[in-house]
Motif scaffolding. Structure first.
Motif, PDB file in Angstrom:
ATOM      1  N   ASN A  16       8.014  -9.818  -8.114  1.00 51.43           N
ATOM      2  CA  ASN A  16       7.149  -8.643  -8.393  1.00 51.43           C
ATOM      3  C   ASN A  16       5.797  -8.958  -9.136  1.00 51.43           C
ATOM      4  O   ASN A  16       4.698  -8.250  -8.866  1.00 51.43           O
ATOM      5  CB  ASN A  16       7.966  -7.407  -9.013  1.00 51.43           C
ATOM      6  CG  ASN A  16       8.947  -6.874  -7.836  1.00 51.43           C
ATOM      7  OD1 ASN A  16       9.113  -7.171  -6.893  1.00 51.43           O
ATOM      8  ND2 ASN A  16       9.827  -6.059  -8.547  1.00 51.43           N
ATOM      9  N   ARG A  20       2.096  -7.861  -7.702  1.00 50.69           N
ATOM     10  CA  ARG A  20       1.378  -6.900  -8.379  1.00 50.69           C
ATOM     11  C   ARG A  20       0.025  -7.562  -9.008  1.00 50.69           C
ATOM     12  O   ARG A  20      -0.823  -6.767  -8.776  1.00 50.69           O
ATOM     13  CB  ARG A  20       2.041  -6.431  -9.924  1.00 50.69           C
ATOM     14  CG  ARG A  20       1.411  -5.526 -10.726  1.00 50.69           C
ATOM     15  CD  ARG A  20       2.173  -5.006 -11.887  1.00 50.69           C
ATOM     16  NE  ARG A  20       1.177  -4.102 -12.493  1.00 50.69           N
ATOM     17  CZ  ARG A  20       0.639  -4.466 -13.798  1.00 50.69           C
ATOM     18  NH1 ARG A  20       0.853  -5.594 -14.496  1.00 50.69           N
ATOM     19  NH2 ARG A  20       0.105  -3.512 -14.620  1.00 50.69           N
ATOM     20  N   PHE A  26       0.435  -1.362  -6.256  1.00 49.24           N
ATOM     21  CA  PHE A  26       1.890  -1.936  -6.288  1.00 49.24           C
ATOM     22  C   PHE A  26       2.625  -0.786  -6.843  1.00 49.24           C
ATOM     23  O   PHE A  26       2.337  -0.449  -7.983  1.00 49.24           O
ATOM     24  CB  PHE A  26       1.855  -3.297  -7.145  1.00 49.24           C
ATOM     25  CG  PHE A  26       3.233  -3.963  -6.966  1.00 49.24           C
ATOM     26  CD1 PHE A  26       3.673  -4.345  -5.975  1.00 49.24           C
ATOM     27  CD2 PHE A  26       3.914  -4.040  -8.145  1.00 49.24           C
ATOM     28  CE1 PHE A  26       4.813  -4.839  -6.055  1.00 49.24           C
ATOM     29  CE2 PHE A  26       5.156  -4.650  -8.283  1.00 49.24           C
ATOM     30  CZ  PHE A  26       5.528  -5.234  -7.040  1.00 49.24           C
ATOM     31  N   ASP A  27       3.873  -0.709  -6.248  1.00 47.55           N
ATOM     32  CA  ASP A  27       4.646   0.849  -6.386  1.00 47.55           C
ATOM     33  C   ASP A  27       6.021   0.528  -6.243  1.00 47.55           C
ATOM     34  O   ASP A  27       6.716   0.688  -5.151  1.00 47.55           O
ATOM     35  CB  ASP A  27       4.253   2.073  -5.959  1.00 47.55           C
ATOM     36  CG  ASP A  27       5.081   3.158  -6.568  1.00 47.55           C
ATOM     37  OD1 ASP A  27       5.536   3.004  -7.539  1.00 47.55           O
ATOM     38  OD2 ASP A  27       5.183   4.158  -5.902  1.00 47.55           O
ATOM     39  N   ALA A  47       8.284  -5.528 -13.201  1.00 51.95           N
ATOM     40  CA  ALA A  47       7.489  -6.729 -13.036  1.00 51.95           C
ATOM     41  C   ALA A  47       7.488  -7.789 -14.236  1.00 51.95           C
ATOM     42  O   ALA A  47       7.590  -7.026 -15.236  1.00 51.95           O
ATOM     43  CB  ALA A  47       6.112  -6.483 -12.428  1.00 51.95           C
TER      44      ALA A  47
END
Length: 115
Positions: A16, A20, A26-27, A47
């Motif tokens: 992640n 990101r 990024f969600d 992340a």
């Protein structure tokens, strides 16, 4: 530090972290929930910075009614103890139900991270 996240969670957090860095919007779903059993602090981490492997990003609620998306070092969390000398723990039963942005929206409205 390894006691706060499992190897699987660390791998997902690092993946992640790479995603990101590559995407501005990024969600993700949170990967791990950490908490202090005696101080009302909670971290929903999504992340981990692949450059240092220690800086995590997610929803941070230190128990004062002002949760926010921010970064925190896992090594710092590992050194925290609450007023009854209880360390930060990983919620072994946490199963994310929504994206991080939705947790953040609800936390800001309620003053704390919802279960």
């Amino acid at each position: 530090m390894n006691s706060l996240v499992t190897d699987e969670e660390r791998a997902q957090l690092l993946a992640n972290g790479e995603a990101r860095a590559a995407a501005g919007d990024f969600d993700p779903m949170p990967v791990v929930k950490l908490f202090t059993p005696d101080a009302h602090a909670t971290w929903l981490l999504a992340a981990l910075d692949p450059a240092d492997g220690d800086t995590a990003w997610g929803l941070c609620d230190v128990g004062i009614g002002m949760p926010e998306l921010d970064t925190v070092r896992l090594s710092s969390l590992a050194s925290i103890v609450g007023p009854r000398d209880r360390p930060v723990l990983r919620d072994r039963y946490f199963c994310p139900a929504r994206r991080l942005s939705e947790y953040a929206r609800l936390a800001r409205a309620n003053g704390s991270i919802p279960d």
